[in-house]
Write a protein that holds these residues in place. Structure first.
Motif, short mmCIF file in Angstrom:
data_model
loop_
_atom_site.label_atom_id
_atom_site.label_comp_id
_atom_site.label_asym_id
_atom_site.label_seq_id
_atom_site.Cartn_x
_atom_site.Cartn_y
_atom_site.Cartn_z
N ILE B 53 0.99 -1.14 -0.10
CA ILE B 53 0.03 0.06 -0.12
C ILE B 53 0.88 1.42 -0.05
O ILE B 53 0.51 2.29 -0.84
N LYS B 77 3.27 -3.23 -6.67
CA LYS B 77 1.55 -2.91 -6.29
C LYS B 77 0.97 -3.95 -5.35
O LYS B 77 1.45 -5.20 -5.70
N PRO B 78 0.13 -3.69 -4.68
CA PRO B 78 -0.37 -4.75 -3.78
C PRO B 78 -1.13 -5.95 -4.62
O PRO B 78 -0.87 -6.94 -3.70
N ASN B 79 -1.54 -5.79 -5.58
CA ASN B 79 -2.40 -6.70 -6.25
C ASN B 79 -1.58 -7.63 -6.50
O ASN B 79 -1.46 -9.12 -6.70
N THR B 82 -0.17 -9.75 -3.49
CA THR B 82 -1.31 -10.72 -3.20
C THR B 82 -1.07 -11.76 -4.07
O THR B 82 -1.31 -13.02 -3.46
N THR B 83 -0.85 -11.71 -5.26
CA THR B 83 -0.86 -12.80 -6.27
C THR B 83 0.13 -13.53 -5.85
O THR B 83 0.39 -15.02 -6.05
N ARG B 88 -3.83 -10.05 3.15
CA ARG B 88 -3.85 -9.23 4.37
C ARG B 88 -5.57 -9.13 4.66
O ARG B 88 -6.41 -9.16 3.94
N PHE B 90 -7.66 -6.14 7.02
CA PHE B 90 -7.62 -4.52 7.38
C PHE B 90 -8.18 -4.56 9.01
O PHE B 90 -8.85 -4.98 9.58
N ARG B 94 -12.76 -3.73 5.65
CA ARG B 94 -12.86 -3.33 4.43
C ARG B 94 -13.56 -4.50 3.47
O ARG B 94 -12.76 -4.98 2.67
N ILE B 107 -14.29 -12.79 -4.77
CA ILE B 107 -13.47 -11.93 -5.21
C ILE B 107 -11.85 -12.28 -4.76
O ILE B 107 -10.98 -12.02 -5.81
N HIS B 110 -10.12 -14.13 -7.54
CA HIS B 110 -9.83 -13.42 -8.75
C HIS B 110 -8.40 -13.69 -9.23
O HIS B 110 -8.27 -13.86 -10.46
N CYS B 111 -7.25 -13.25 -8.53
CA CYS B 111 -5.96 -13.58 -8.92
C CYS B 111 -5.48 -15.06 -9.17
O CYS B 111 -4.44 -15.05 -9.65
N ARG B 170 -11.95 -14.14 3.14
CA ARG B 170 -11.38 -13.55 1.79
C ARG B 170 -10.09 -13.42 1.46
O ARG B 170 -9.67 -13.76 0.30
N ALA B 171 -9.51 -13.26 2.54
CA ALA B 171 -7.99 -13.29 2.17
C ALA B 171 -7.43 -14.61 1.90
O ALA B 171 -6.46 -14.81 1.07
N THR B 174 -7.22 -16.03 -1.66
CA THR B 174 -6.09 -15.91 -2.62
C THR B 174 -5.02 -16.94 -2.73
O THR B 174 -4.01 -16.81 -3.06
#
Lengths: 469, 263
Positions: B53, B77-79, B82-83, B88, B90, B94, B107, B110-111, B170-171, B174
């Motif tokens: 971030i 970049k954060p994405n 994560t990939t 993480r 929050f 969030r 979601i 997604h990656c 959700r985390a 990924t």
């Protein structure tokens, strides 16, 4: 209760009359140094104010108590007819309809507008249907929506009826009506396109009409200068629209919310200015003329036939847009767009590439605007910058908001209402814009989620445990 | 021990303010590590620097995805991060409020999926298969955190504790090898904290996901973490196993206070 409601309505009407008195009643004729007293306007204000206040109070009360939909209202069952009537009279829909009817009927002898007579008849018909349902049927039939949900045939039948209506429409009315419908359908496509950018991805775009202009001018210029065919220009318009979408999308990647809105507003203005002032290319305010209508294997068509043909083209495009948007909405891409709308930081932290997602949403919205712009140019056969002002952007945005952000069906209804209502309200002259504005204000107060709120898809899970979600 | 995350001399300046000052931290495979410190010590800034971030002013953040070459992720970049396998949650939840619980988890997939616009429009067999897998995996994750019965609710309608657990699910969607939890127990009652405690240990043991958590709830931290790092005024004050931290006079003075001395 009733007495206090009426008292409040009377007070509201008097207050409104007092406030608007200088505006509505007093007219100073400066030429003759005379003051004209238009007392008839006072009567209008009082009368309309009274009914408006009644409706307002009912809606407001309803909003405060907000019950579940009362189609299968158990309180109605097992009551006598008289009691049912009493209960029905408390229903906000029935009350509002009743007021509307009273309002129109009270003026029936005085007003000769066709619109007025129609409103009267429609209000009466809806009221009668609603009351009949409440009084006699509520126990015997389940609500219409419940039947719809359960019957496997209802969907095909609905589509068949809709399909026949759509096909039959251009042959049942004159070509003027068809032409208006074509314009309305063009705005349906615009609404659905902007729905992707604003409704799904949450990128507030106030300059959307620029992409529409890109499509229209693509066809206009290529056709008049190089004689390119409609069918070649249709995908080209879409592609060039997409290209501009990406081009304008790049600098706004870091922006969101209000900032984004202002920048896109600027883009819209720039587009309009370029079209107006770069006269060598775009011919300024004169615009481009003698653009060919869409062809059909070189067939000769008269004006009415060409209009009908355009109608079917745009219907096909609408169907295509619905199909594609619907598919995307419930896909990996659509979910990413929605996540972007909901929370940008969480979105990137979950591994979504923000730049790509934003750009794709922006460009994809632009694609539809560009495509339908070509049809617009072909329908009008002449285009000029005045079709692409900020007002048009605002109308398309209102369509999306009124219809319900992200809801496909809602946007279609809203686009038809927004485009057709001013057309069919011509009877009441410039007052139609007043009605139009009032409808928008009331909608946002009483139904902020739009005509039809976006429904999220529910998924069923048939996994290891065989449970159903 | 296999190192997963190796932060060396991380420094972050905001203008003249040094929020994180030369902090080093490492996490090994299968560990639960806690990062504690008083409010404003720079813990969340540290998190934001490691997850992309913020771009740190100095130092190195290196991750070693299991079975792959190490990657220096400063300024990535954060994405992308994560990939690579570091997810993480929050401190201030969030979620995606107007999406369903299941969609929130989807979601996260997604990656790990690849359907593009054309694929989504055509909805061919590959897309369908991927979609089905996404739903199944997401649902399985919801079962793990005990939210499967709420799958089709809107995320905003969930109670607070459930929202926290949804964020973790959700985390996890990924497929991370390292999970960074920012105050997962904030605002929870003791019962919820206890359940969370069990959930975190289960994630670490059963899924083999290593965990770094920021937490204020001392009981939770002392119970589950194998090593603890303590920060104060942006600097690393101490690190070691819970017993050692508990008895470290500097830590007691800075953070745990009188209470802990008598405990």
């Amino acid at each position: 209760m009733i007495a206090s409601t009426i008292r409040k309505a009377v007070i509201a009407a008097l207050w409104l009359a007092f406030l608007t008195f200088p505006l509505m009643v007093v007219k100073v004729n400066t030429l003759k140094d005379l003051v004209e007293w238009r007392w008839i306007n006072l009567a209008w204000v009082l009368y309309s104010g009274f009914f408006a206040s009644l409706v307002w109070q009912v809606l407001y009360q309803y909003r405060k108590t907000k019950k579940a939909d009362d189609e299968d209202d158990p309180s109605l069952q097992g009551l006598s007819l008289g009691d049912r009537l009493m209960v029905s009279l408390k229903d906000p829909y029935v009350l509002v309809l009743l007021f509307a009817l009273a309002y129109f009927v009270g003026l029936y002898p005085l007003v000769s507008f066709e619109f007025w007579r129609w409103s009267c008849k429609i209000a009466l018909a809806v009221l009668a249907a609603k009351l009949a349902y409440k009084l006699f049927l509520v126990k015997k039939v389940r609500s219409c929506s419940a039947v719809m949900k359960e019957s496997p045939l209802s969907k095909p039948i609905l589509f068949a009826v809709l399909g026949i209506a759509v096909i039959y429409f251009p042959f049942s009315v004159d070509s003027y009506q068809v032409n208006i419908m074509v314009l309305a359908l063009i705005y349906v496509v615009l609404g659905l396109g902007l729905n992707i950018t604003v409704g799904l991805a949450g990128l507030l775009d106030l300059g959307y009409i620029a992409f529409f202009a890109v499509g229209a001018y693509t066809y206009g210029l290529l056709n008049t200068h190089f004689g390119l065919d409609f069918w070649i220009c249709l995908p080209l318009g879409g592609l060039i629209g997409t290209f501009f979408g990406v081009l304008l999308g790049l600098p706004i990647l870091r922006l969101r919310g209000d900032y984004l809105a202002i920048v896109t507003l600027g883009f819209g203005m720039i587009a309009h200015q370029v079209l107006t002032n770069w006269t060598d290319v775009f011919k300024g305010n004169l615009g481009i003329h003698k653009i060919e209508r869409p062809g059909f294997f070189g067939m000769e068509m008269d004006l009415a036939q060409a209009t009908t043909y355009t109608y079917f083209l745009v219907v096909l495009l609408v169907i295509g847009t619905i199909f594609v948007t619907n598919r995307l909405k419930d896909s990996r891409i659509g979910r990413a767009w929605m996540a972007l709308r909901e929370d940008e930081i969480a979105c990137v932290a979950m591994g979504i590439d923000m730049a790509r997602t934003k750009l794709s949403a922006y460009a994809f919205g632009a694609f539809w605007a560009g495509t339908v712009g070509v049809i617009f140019a072909a329908r009008n056969t002449s285009i000029n910058p005045n079709s692409f002002t900020f007002l048009e952007s605002a109308i398309v945005l209102s369509i999306v908001v009124l219809g319900g952000m992200g809801s496909i069906f809602g946007v279609i209804i809203a686009a038809l209402v927004m485009m057709l209502m001013p057309e069919y309200l011509r009877d009441i002259g410039e007052y139609r814009w007043l009605v139009f504005g009032a409808v928008m204000v009331l909608m946002m107060i009483f139904r902020p989620q739009g005509l039809i709120a976006n429904q999220r898809r529910t998924y069923k899970y048939e996994g290891a445990k065989g449970e159903e979600s | 021990m296999e190192k997963l995350l190796d932060v060396r001399g991380l420094t972050m300046d905001f203008g003249g303010l040094r929020a994180v000052d030369n902090v080093s931290l490492e996490i090994n495979k299968g560990e639960i590590v806690a990062l504690i410190g008083p409010n404003g010590a720079g813990k969340t800034t540290f998190f934001n620097c490691t997850t992309g971030i913020y771009t740190p002013t100095g130092g190195d953040v290196v991750i070693h995805p299991p079975g792959e070459a190490e990657v220096r992720i400063n300024g990535m970049k954060p994405n992308r991060i994560t990939t690579l396998g570091m997810a993480r949650t929050f401190q201030n939840i969030r979620l995606f409020p107007a999406m369903t619980v299941l969609e929130n988890v989807m979601i996260g997939r997604h990656c790990r999926t690849s359907t593009d616009i054309i694929g989504a429009i055509l909805r061919g067999p590959n897309t369908k298969k991927q979609e089905k897998e996404t739903i199944e995996k997401s649902y399985a994750l919801l079962e793990k955190v005990g939210l499967d019965h709420l799958a089709n609710e809107f995320a905003k309608n969930l109670p607070y504790g459930a929202q926290r657990r949804l964020e973790i699910a959700r985390a996890m969607a990924t497929d991370p090898f390292l999970l960074l939890l920012d105050e997962p127990a904030a605002g929870m009652n003791p019962q919820e904290t206890k359940e969370l405690d069990e959930l975190i240990v289960r994630i670490a043991r059963e899924e083999g996901i290593s965990i770094l958590l920021i937490e204020h709830d001392m009981k939770l931290v002392m119970n589950i973490s194998e090593r603890i790092y303590v920060m104060e005024y942006g600097k690393l004050l101490a690190y070691g196993p819970p017993e050692e931290i508990k008895n470290n006079p500097k830590v007691i003075e800075a953070y745990l206070g009188e209470e802990a001395v008598h405990a």
